[in-house]
Every structure is written in structure tokens, then in C-alpha cells.
Design an enzyme around this catalytic site. Structure first.
Site, PDB file in Angstrom:
ATOM      1  N   ASP A  57       0.783  -1.064   0.105  1.00  0.00           N
ATOM      2  CA  ASP A  57      -0.200  -0.050  -0.072  1.00  0.00           C
ATOM      3  C   ASP A  57       0.678   1.221  -0.134  1.00  0.00           C
ATOM      4  O   ASP A  57       0.529   2.398   0.462  1.00  0.00           O
ATOM      5  CB  ASP A  57      -0.952   0.094   1.255  1.00  0.00           C
ATOM      6  CG  ASP A  57      -0.366   0.258   2.448  1.00  0.00           C
ATOM      7  OD1 ASP A  57       0.854   0.174   2.580  1.00  0.00           O
ATOM      8  OD2 ASP A  57      -0.916   0.629   3.614  1.00  0.00           O
ATOM      9  N   GLU A  58       2.112   1.079  -0.364  1.00  0.00           N
ATOM     10  CA  GLU A  58       2.944   2.411  -0.525  1.00  0.00           C
ATOM     11  C   GLU A  58       3.736   2.597  -1.869  1.00  0.00           C
ATOM     12  O   GLU A  58       4.127   1.512  -2.284  1.00  0.00           O
ATOM     13  CB  GLU A  58       3.908   2.406   0.579  1.00  0.00           C
ATOM     14  CG  GLU A  58       3.863   2.426   2.063  1.00  0.00           C
ATOM     15  CD  GLU A  58       4.762   2.201   2.736  1.00  0.00           C
ATOM     16  OE1 GLU A  58       5.825   2.992   2.927  1.00  0.00           O
ATOM     17  OE2 GLU A  58       4.841   1.089   3.783  1.00  0.00           O
TER      18      GLU A  58
HETATM   19  N1  DCP Z   1      -0.176  -5.290   8.142  1.00  0.00           N
HETATM   20  C1  DCP Z   1      -0.642  -6.360   8.710  1.00  0.00           C
HETATM   21  N2  DCP Z   1       0.348  -6.742   9.932  1.00  0.00           N
HETATM   22  C2  DCP Z   1       1.277  -5.761  10.354  1.00  0.00           C
HETATM   23  C3  DCP Z   1       1.165  -4.539   9.681  1.00  0.00           C
HETATM   24  C4  DCP Z   1       0.368  -4.275   8.340  1.00  0.00           C
HETATM   25  O1  DCP Z   1      -0.964  -7.281   8.186  1.00  0.00           O
HETATM   26  N3  DCP Z   1       1.996  -5.870  11.590  1.00  0.00           N
HETATM   27  C5  DCP Z   1      -1.256  -5.088   6.970  1.00  0.00           C
HETATM   28  C6  DCP Z   1      -2.464  -4.312   7.134  1.00  0.00           C
HETATM   29  C7  DCP Z   1      -2.335  -3.008   7.006  1.00  0.00           C
HETATM   30  C8  DCP Z   1      -1.401  -3.182   5.664  1.00  0.00           C
HETATM   31  O2  DCP Z   1      -0.651  -4.226   6.060  1.00  0.00           O
HETATM   32  O3  DCP Z   1      -3.708  -2.421   6.734  1.00  0.00           O
HETATM   33  C9  DCP Z   1      -0.703  -1.701   5.505  1.00  0.00           C
HETATM   34  O4  DCP Z   1      -0.015  -1.675   6.749  1.00  0.00           O
HETATM   35  P1  DCP Z   1       0.520  -0.175   7.148  1.00  0.00           P
HETATM   36  O5  DCP Z   1       1.355  -0.425   8.320  1.00  0.00           O
HETATM   37  O6  DCP Z   1       0.502   0.670   6.061  1.00  0.00           O
HETATM   38  O7  DCP Z   1      -0.739   0.138   8.061  1.00  0.00           O
HETATM   39  P2  DCP Z   1      -2.436   0.912   7.624  1.00  0.00           P
HETATM   40  O8  DCP Z   1      -2.493   1.154   6.100  1.00  0.00           O
HETATM   41  O9  DCP Z   1      -3.435  -0.274   8.183  1.00  0.00           O
HETATM   42  O10 DCP Z   1      -2.626   1.888   8.687  1.00  0.00           O
HETATM   43  P3  DCP Z   1      -1.875   3.543   8.215  1.00  0.00           P
HETATM   44  O11 DCP Z   1      -3.100   4.374   7.900  1.00  0.00           O
HETATM   45  O12 DCP Z   1      -1.157   4.075   9.304  1.00  0.00           O
HETATM   46  O13 DCP Z   1      -0.711   3.553   7.120  1.00  0.00           O
HETATM   47 CA    CA Z   2      -0.921   2.373   4.967  1.00  0.00          CA
END
Ligand code: DCP
Ligand code: CA
Length: 505
Positions: free
Chosen positions: A118-119
Site C-alpha cells: 500500500d505504499e
Molecule cells: N499489516 C499486517 N500486519 C502488520 C502491519 C501491517 O497485516 N503488522 C497489513 C494491514 C495494513 C497493511 O498491511 O492495513 C498496511 O500496513 P500499514 O502499516 O501501512 O498500516 P495501515 O495502512 O493499516 O495504516 P496507516 O494508515 O497507519 O498506514
Molecule cells: Ca498504510
């Protein structure tokens, strides 16, 4: 300080990614708290749930206590058995959503580097130069649309600041498209290099972008714990910590000679620059995963029956993903790496096989070859605590004019997206696609690649963890209003403050 760069780089990061995918898929109201659950753990928390104190470290039961109305969506489970030790989860929904997002980004931006599911890093330099040529006298350029600007503000009469303003417009347009066409919000950092863009994208989540003018960089480094710099999260950061320093600016007190004595010349130059906000690393066009891993930690499988059952499940998952990848990215994996951990051996062992060629009956051929290899591997002994299969060493296939676009066609927010089964059903159509991106070929050593993959994951998780604590403190005092006058700005929507106050997620 010699950080003035001609480049404009954006880092885009989806907000609460898995949670948003489920919200769009299920048509959940934007304000509703929602978490994605994997067994008892929580792996993604949307922002309404974060406001109610829910964090990624909560168990499902704790989430319900903190926020009884929170919607909990379990990740997809592949097998009929829904019990954790026997079942395998699938992240296909999130990979598919990611593919749609990258497809849209690549439609708009030429130089894109996929940093994770997602980046992405975007090199906007050429686009900015083109727009600058036709907009030199545009009065609207004194503003940076919907961005939060760090430091003393922007001065459009400065070439570097003007570039940043135009870069912020491009990024803002892109984020709007992702929102309108796919239904997802993301945050972004816009700066003159990757490291600063990455730091900035996390500062004002969700759904906001943050700009890093050159003039604010030294101020930012004064407060920034150097561990928050992505590349200093690991071993090198640990060695620096042993010097008793905490902020990037404190590391600046060491000259090149001292750093070289401690870290060797190459790392010394890198550290010397990075703590000054200097990062020359390129955005490397790449939108495809380097390898694909299907893995499972086991509770000590004692015999071949158990191992074969898991091999089949993992191979089947990997094979589905390979079919999807072959159609979307028009390439084929050349190697198959089997990794396992035997109870008696502390390390994970990896063995590499050529990937059986052609799609016909391939799953069965993969299984046969893996079983034969494991039976002839003396270090493979019961009990088995871990099994992982990696497809690596991708090679491009000749493209034809057909397209897989139909599978990636954006669906309206709230509607059901194309399920992965559709892709499997089309596997014999041999569709081609305009290549998403011409990236460098995968490196030749598959074991190293598998190692890199797990290192990438470890780095990613560590970097995320470190990012979340208090790095934003460093930037807080350097935000300005749109007037461009220096001031201690209360950020729009209180995003920085709330970020600082929340428990690490
Ligand atoms: N993910 C996961 N286990 C983790 C970290 C992340 O399964 N320990 C998965 C779920 C997240 C996705 O990867 O939705 C993307 O990780 P991010 O760290 O970018 O976190 P989010 O997108 O959920 O939140 P943010 O808005 O802080 O980027
Ligand atoms: Ca994210």
C-alpha cells in the site's frame, strides 16, 4: 546545507489499508469503526476505530470492549476448516485492491516504485518541469492546495519551492482520483527526496498530504529521532544508538572521519548525508512484487501426511497468485524456493527448484517435485515448525494485445470487486497486457531473493513500528499556515496532535 535538489518525490501511503478494502467491499459507512481481524488478533484498524482508542495490538475481545459498535471483519480463510491451526488465510482481496491502485497510479505517473502493498514512491520531477514551463506566471502557484507545509512556509519565487507546490498539486490530483475512482483515501509526503517524502506521509494521516520545503529540513532534523529514518531502523541504527545519540541532529556532530572509523566509508557517507536530510537514492520504477511467498507457521507436524496437506494448501495458494500475476504482469516465475524449519534445527533451511513450466497440471507437478526434493533432504526432519513456498526469478513473457484490464476495472465504492476466481477461470485465454512498467529483472539468486523478501518484511514492520511513536514531534513545531509566515501552526484537523497522542498502532 547542500540539500537543495532538483527532484520532486512523493510518497503515497494508503490509510488503514486492509480496513478500507473491507469498507469498500462491504459498503460500510465511512464513519463506522471497523477492524480487520486475523484469528484473535487485529491487523488493521480504521481511523474511526482509532479515535475510539482501538489499536493494532488489541485482541478482538478488547476491541469489542473498547468499542462495542466496531465492525470486525475476518480476513478470508481458504480452507473449510475455520480453526486457526488447520486453516490458511488469504490476502487476495488486499492484493487485488493494491493491483487496482497501482494500475491507476501508473496511468497517471510514469516513474513509480512500489514500496509495499500500500505504499509507493513517485518521481514527479519531469511532470513538474513540464507544468512549470507553462505556469510560471500563474498567481495560483502561491498556494499549495490542500497540503500541510512544514517549516517556514513556501516561497514561490524560489525554484525549489515552486517545484514542490506543483508536485503537491499533482499528488493531490492523484489522491483525488484514487478516492473518486476506487473509493480509498491515502496520505502523502511531497519532498525533494525519498526519505523526506516517506517521513512526511505519516505525519498527517489520514487523507492529507504534507510538504517538506528545503528550508525546514534542518529544523526537522533537530528533533527527529534518527531511528525514525527508514534506513536507520535496523542494525546500523543500533550501532549509532550505542554512541548515546538520539536525534538526527546529534548524529550530525560526528564528522565523516569519525563515522568512517566506526562504520566504514560507505555507511559513513550514507549516515552523514541522511541525518542532514540528504538522500540521493532514485525512485526505481517497479510496480510488481519481486517474489511471492505463501507460508505457514505450524505447531510441529509429525509426519508426511500433515506436511503434504500443508504443501498442497500453500502450493495451491501460490499457484493461484502466480496465475493472476502471469496475466496481469505478463511474466513467469522461474524458480520455486521451499523453506522449512525442523524442530531440532534453529535456522530455516531453503532449497531451490526450477519452477515447472506451463500452466497445464502445474500444481501437481510442483507438489511432486517438492515432495521428492524434501524426501531427499537429510536436514528435513520431523517435527516441522514452518513451511514456506516462494515463487521467484520472474521473467517477462512476450505480450499480446489482449488485456487483463477487465479484472482490474475499478468498481464503484461499495460494490463487490472482481473475485480472484474470475482470473483463474480465464487462465486459458492467455491474455496479454500492456506492461505496467518496465522494471529491472529480478536478481538471479532466488535464495537471496527469499532472504531479501523476509528482510523486506522485517524492515517494513520495524520501520512502521518506529514511525508510529513520536517522530511527528519533530515536525510539529515546524508547521506553518498557507500565508507562508513562520508560526507554530496548529495543524488542520488536529491531525498531528492526535497522531502524537494516540497509542502506537
Ligand atoms: N499489516 C499486517 N500486519 C502488520 C502491519 C501491517 O497485516 N503488522 C497489513 C494491514 C495494513 C497493511 O498491511 O492495513 C498496511 O500496513 P500499514 O502499516 O501501512 O498500516 P495501515 O495502512 O493499516 O495504516 P496507516 O494508515 O497507519 O498506514
Ligand atoms: Ca498504510
Amino acid at each position: 546545507m547542500a540539500i537543495c535538489e532538483d527532484r520532486v518525490i512523493a510518497h503515497v501511503d494508503l490509510d488503514a489499508f486492509y480496513a478500507q478494502v473491507e469498507m469498500v467491499r462491504l459498503g460500510v459507512d465511512e464513519e463506522a469503526p471497523l477492524c480487520v481481524q486475523q484469528w484473535e488478533g487485529v491487523i488493521a484498524v480504521n481511523y474511526p476505530a482509532r479515535k475510539r482508542g482501538v489499536t493494532r495490538f488489541d485482541k478482538a475481545g478488547e476491541v469489542k470492549k473498547k468499542c462495542p459498535e466496531c465492525i470486525l471483519v475476518h480476513v478470508e480463510v481458504l480452507s473449510e476448516e475455520q480453526e486457526q491451526p488447520k486453516a490458511k488465510v488469504s490476502l487476495a482481496r488486499y492484493r487485488e485492491a493494491s493491483a487496482r491502485i497501482f494500475k491507476l497510479i501508473l496511468r497517471e505517473i510514469e516513474r513509480v516504485e512500489r514500496a509495499s502493498i500500500d505504499e509507493a514512491y513517485l518521481d514527479l520531477t519531469d511532470m513538474v518541469k513540464k507544468r512549470r514551463g507553462i505556469r510560471d506566471n500563474d498567481e495560483n502557484l502561491s498556494r499549495a492546495s490542500d497540503s500541510i507545509i512544514l517549516g517556514e512556509g513556501l516561497d514561490p519565487s524560489r525554484k525549489d519551492d515552486l517545484s514542490l507546490i506543483i508536485g503537491s498539486e499533482i499528488t493531490s490530483d492523484l489522491r483525488r482520483m484514487i478516492r473518486e475512482e476506487l473509493g480509498y483515501t491515502c496520505s502523502a509526503g511531497v519532498a525533494h527526496n525519498k526519505t523526506l517524502a516517506k517521513l512526511a506521509s505519516a505525519m498527517n494521516k489520514p487523507n492529507c498530504q504534507t510538504l517538506v520545503p528545503n528550508s525546514c529540513v534542518q529544523g526537522l532534523m533537530e528533533k527527529l529521532p534518527f531511528r525514525k529514518i527508514r534506513q536507520l531502523g535496523g542494525k546500523l541504527g543500533g550501532e549509532l544508538e550505542a554512541l548515546g545519540v538520539e536525534t538526527a541532529a546529534q548524529v550530525q556532530c560526528y564528522n565523516l572521519e569519525e563515522l568512517s572509523r566506526r562504520f566504514g566509508q560507505k555507511d559513513a557517507h550514507f549516515v552523514f548525508d541522511i541525518v542532514r536530510g540528504i538522500d540521493r537514492s532514485e525512485v526505481v520504477p517497479r510496480s510488481k512484487p519481486k517474489s511471492m511467498l505463501a507460508a505457514k507457521s505450524l505447531s510441529g507436524e509429525q509426519d508426511w501426511d500433515g506436511v503434504n496437506r500443508w504443501l498442497r494448501m500453500l502450493a495451491s495458494e501460490l499457484h493461484d497468485r502466480m496465475l493472476f500475476d502471469e496475466e496481469v504482469n505478463v511474466r513467469e516465475a522461474r524458480n520455486l524456493v521451499i523453506s522449512f524449519k525442523s524442530g531440532s534445527v534453529p535456522r530455516t533451511t531453503s532449497k531451490t527448484l526450477p519452477m515447472p513450466r506451463g500452466q497445464s497440471n502445474r500444481l501437481e507437478r510442483m507438489l511432486k517435485e517438492m515432495q521428492s526434493l524434501l524426501r531427499n533432504t537429510p536436514s528435513f526432519s520431523f517435527p516441522i515448525d514452518f513451511l514456506g513456498l516462494t515463487a521467484t526469478n520472474f521473467e517477462d513473457k512476450p505480450a499480446d494485445n489482449e488485456s487483463i484490464n477487465k479484472f482490474l476495472k475499478p468498481s464503484a465504492p461499495g460494490s463487490h470487486q472482481a473475485p480472484i476466481e474470475k482470473v483463474q477461470a480465464s487462465k486459458n485465454e492467455n491474455p496479454g497486457i500492456k506492461k505496467w512498467l518496465l522494471g529491472p529483472k529480478a536478481p538471479p539468486d532466488p535464495e537471496k531473493q527469499a532472504e531479501e523478501l523476509s528482510q523486506e518484511t522485517a524492515d517494513f514492520l520495524l520501520a512502521k513500528k518506529l514511525q508510529r511513536d513520536d517522530d511527528i514531534e519533530a515536525s510539529r513545531q515546524y508547521s506553518t499556515g498557507k500565508s507562508g509566515r513562520a508560526q507554530l501552526k496548529k495543524p488542520r484537523r488536529g491531525t498531528i496532535d492526535s497522531f502524537l497522542q494516540k497509542a502506537p498502532d
